[in-house]
Design a protein around this motif. Sequence first.
Motif, short mmCIF file in Angstrom:
data_model
loop_
_atom_site.label_atom_id
_atom_site.label_comp_id
_atom_site.label_asym_id
_atom_site.label_seq_id
_atom_site.Cartn_x
_atom_site.Cartn_y
_atom_site.Cartn_z
N LYS A 123 0.84 -1.20 0.00
CA LYS A 123 0.00 0.00 0.00
C LYS A 123 0.87 1.25 0.00
O LYS A 123 0.67 2.17 -0.78
N ALA A 124 1.90 1.26 0.88
CA ALA A 124 2.79 2.43 0.94
C ALA A 124 3.51 2.61 -0.40
O ALA A 124 3.66 3.73 -0.90
N TYR A 125 3.91 1.50 -1.01
CA TYR A 125 4.62 1.57 -2.28
C TYR A 125 3.73 2.14 -3.38
O TYR A 125 4.13 3.02 -4.14
N LEU A 126 2.48 1.64 -3.46
CA LEU A 126 1.57 2.12 -4.51
C LEU A 126 1.33 3.61 -4.38
O LEU A 126 1.34 4.35 -5.37
N GLU A 127 1.10 4.06 -3.15
CA GLU A 127 0.83 5.48 -2.97
C GLU A 127 2.04 6.32 -3.31
O GLU A 127 1.93 7.38 -3.92
N ASP A 128 3.23 5.83 -2.94
CA ASP A 128 4.45 6.56 -3.26
C ASP A 128 4.67 6.62 -4.77
O ASP A 128 5.02 7.67 -5.33
N PHE A 129 4.48 5.50 -5.44
CA PHE A 129 4.65 5.45 -6.89
C PHE A 129 3.69 6.40 -7.58
O PHE A 129 4.05 7.15 -8.50
N ASP A 130 2.43 6.41 -7.12
CA ASP A 130 1.45 7.29 -7.72
C ASP A 130 1.84 8.75 -7.51
O ASP A 130 1.72 9.58 -8.41
N ALA A 131 2.33 9.08 -6.30
CA ALA A 131 2.75 10.46 -6.05
C ALA A 131 3.91 10.84 -6.96
O ALA A 131 3.96 11.96 -7.50
N PHE A 132 4.84 9.91 -7.17
CA PHE A 132 5.96 10.20 -8.07
C PHE A 132 5.49 10.44 -9.49
O PHE A 132 5.93 11.38 -10.17
N CYS A 133 4.55 9.61 -9.96
CA CYS A 133 4.05 9.78 -11.32
C CYS A 133 3.32 11.12 -11.47
O CYS A 133 3.44 11.79 -12.49
N GLN A 134 2.57 11.50 -10.42
CA GLN A 134 1.88 12.78 -10.48
C GLN A 134 2.90 13.92 -10.56
O GLN A 134 2.65 14.94 -11.21
N SER A 135 4.06 13.75 -9.91
CA SER A 135 5.05 14.81 -9.95
C SER A 135 5.67 14.91 -11.34
O SER A 135 6.18 15.96 -11.72
N LEU A 136 5.64 13.81 -12.11
CA LEU A 136 6.17 13.88 -13.48
C LEU A 136 5.23 14.66 -14.38
O LEU A 136 5.67 15.30 -15.33
N GLY A 137 3.94 14.61 -14.09
CA GLY A 137 2.97 15.37 -14.86
C GLY A 137 2.77 14.84 -16.26
O GLY A 137 3.35 13.84 -16.66
N GLY A 138 1.92 15.52 -17.03
CA GLY A 138 1.71 15.18 -18.42
C GLY A 138 0.99 13.86 -18.58
O GLY A 138 0.34 13.37 -17.67
N PRO A 139 1.13 13.23 -19.76
CA PRO A 139 0.42 11.98 -20.00
C PRO A 139 0.90 10.83 -19.12
O PRO A 139 0.13 9.91 -18.83
N THR A 140 2.18 10.89 -18.68
CA THR A 140 2.65 9.83 -17.78
C THR A 140 1.78 9.76 -16.54
O THR A 140 1.33 8.68 -16.13
N ALA A 141 1.54 10.94 -15.92
CA ALA A 141 0.75 10.96 -14.69
C ALA A 141 -0.64 10.40 -14.94
O ALA A 141 -1.17 9.59 -14.17
N GLU A 142 -1.24 10.83 -16.06
CA GLU A 142 -2.61 10.42 -16.36
C GLU A 142 -2.72 8.91 -16.53
O GLU A 142 -3.54 8.24 -15.91
N ILE A 143 -1.86 8.36 -17.39
CA ILE A 143 -1.98 6.94 -17.71
C ILE A 143 -1.59 6.08 -16.52
O ILE A 143 -2.26 5.10 -16.19
N MET A 144 -0.51 6.47 -15.83
CA MET A 144 -0.07 5.65 -14.70
C MET A 144 -1.10 5.71 -13.59
O MET A 144 -1.33 4.71 -12.90
#
Lengths: 230, 373
Positions: free
Chosen positions: B184-205
């Motif tokens: 759970k901690a890993y998923l939330e961290d990964f999602d936060a990282f993807c959101q910080s990348l922004g753009g289509p990466t954040a959306e699709i991930m």
Amino acid sequence: MGLYSSYYTYGLPTFLAVVTALYLLFTGSGEAFNVGQFLEETSPYAWAATGIGLCIGLSVLGAGWGIFITGASILGGGVRAPRIRTKNLIRCVSLQPSAFPTSPCSSIIFCEVVAIYGVIIGIVYSARMSFVSPTLIYTRENYFTGYALFWGGLTVGACNLLCGVSVGIAGSTAALADAADPDLFVKILIVEVFGSIMGLFGLIVGLLMISQASEFTAAVAPAVVSPFVH
Amino acid sequence: MEALLFNVSGGFLEGIVRGYKAGLLTQNQYNNLTQCETIEDFRTQLSATDYGNFLANEPLPISTSTISDKATQVLVDQFNYLRSNAVEPLSKFLEYMTYAYMIDNVILIITGTLHGRNTNELLQRCHPLGIFDTMPALCVATNVEELYHTVLVETPLAPYFRDSVTAADLDDLNIEIIRNTLYKAYLEDFDAFCQSLGGPTAEIMHRILAFEADRRAINITINSFGTQLSKEQRAKLFPTIGRLFPEGNNALARADDIEQVRQACEPVAEYRAFFDSGSGAGRPNGQGGSESTANLLGDLGVSDELGAAADLEDRFFVHEVHLNKLAFLQQFQYAVFYSYVKLKEQEIRSLTWIAECIAQNARDRIHDFIPTF
């Protein structure tokens, strides 16, 4: 990027401009900010040379940007599908007899054509720049030529920059689509053709802008009444 | 805007990964494989695909676990190639992808060490994508306290341990609860990282990770029916990044049977379809792989529920494959790397299933795998 980086990028120049303006105002030299005087004083050579520089500079920037975007994708896609190399780099091999004849150009060539437009305009504009002595250069026609060359050069440069980038991105997609399915290449090439027409528009407008501008000519000395004539 | 500068560092690798994806098995190739009579035929058919001669040096008879290991090794080689050529932020993204396997490996080592198993045997059973340098240090620890501190210092998973698991937990709580807390901690961290990348990466991930979060929440709920896991404990294991958060998560925490789980999933149209019984969608039984949520605390009891749970698991896989295929429709983003690895893993599961059916001569169930294309 820091949290307040936008504050720095927008705030600092604004602050400096406001301080300079208020300084001029409060020390009684507000008249020093004189746009008309600036336009009259600046040599038309400065405007012309800047315009030509921007033209070729921005065109090459656009072409280079497009080429690296496409090139990186061709490199990556070519590892597994080596057949895409020639088609995307030099010429497209299959000219469909049924469809309207597409010119034998590839993504990279489309991008480079954009730089060639910049060179053409640079050469045409440079022909308008001839030597005139600094005391005789400030005529109405020369002012017009100077401004026309500047804004014409900026127009062509900006057009080519955006055109080069757009063709580059489309070319990258074309390379990867071609690697996946060979039938797609010609179809995406049509998109690129329309993109590169944009650069042509810039070229045409740039030529039109200076059509009325004559080359730099020395001012004719005003006729002086001879002191011997009564 | 991401298209302007993505190709500077990611263009080449994106081309490579799309080339890998073009090598995934198609429906035709799967049909050829299912028609093989023996494992040698299977091997010959595979040599005509992108796998090539990966089984060439194996002595006959080849076991299915060998096929699975060798196929995984192909994937690991490809992943390591991508990783060695990547720069920030792609290298960080690929590292995040390995954390999931690291969690499995660390839990495996902790369990094995606490039960006194052999170090080398444990290290051999670890998933190759989740290996990190200081892993052998974990095997050296003798008691729980030492293990906890070693884990905190040596592993890249330290932040996940620090925030959610204490030394006392390692001893008392069931190991599966620890695994799910870490995940759970890993998923939330990964999602936060993807959101910080922004753009289509954040959306699709985000789309893909949200489904993963919901899938785990549903699995945890279903697997905890009839066990000693309390509802509060269960609720603490649900990730917060899913589409079922927060009302669906609350409803799942209170659920006592499948019917209430179905009601909890009502708001999301795609999940509703998972609970339709008897429809033709999805295949009856898929390859379970190493799904850790499958047996949370004790077994499920009734075999009817087991069949239904396996069916649901299959539908999850189908939907996951669908989401991963969608990631390839956009260019200039990093989700293609994640999706490729997941699709390749699904393909390896399918290959192992087919090989198993051939080896055991159970040809009636040979078509019960999930094809990718």
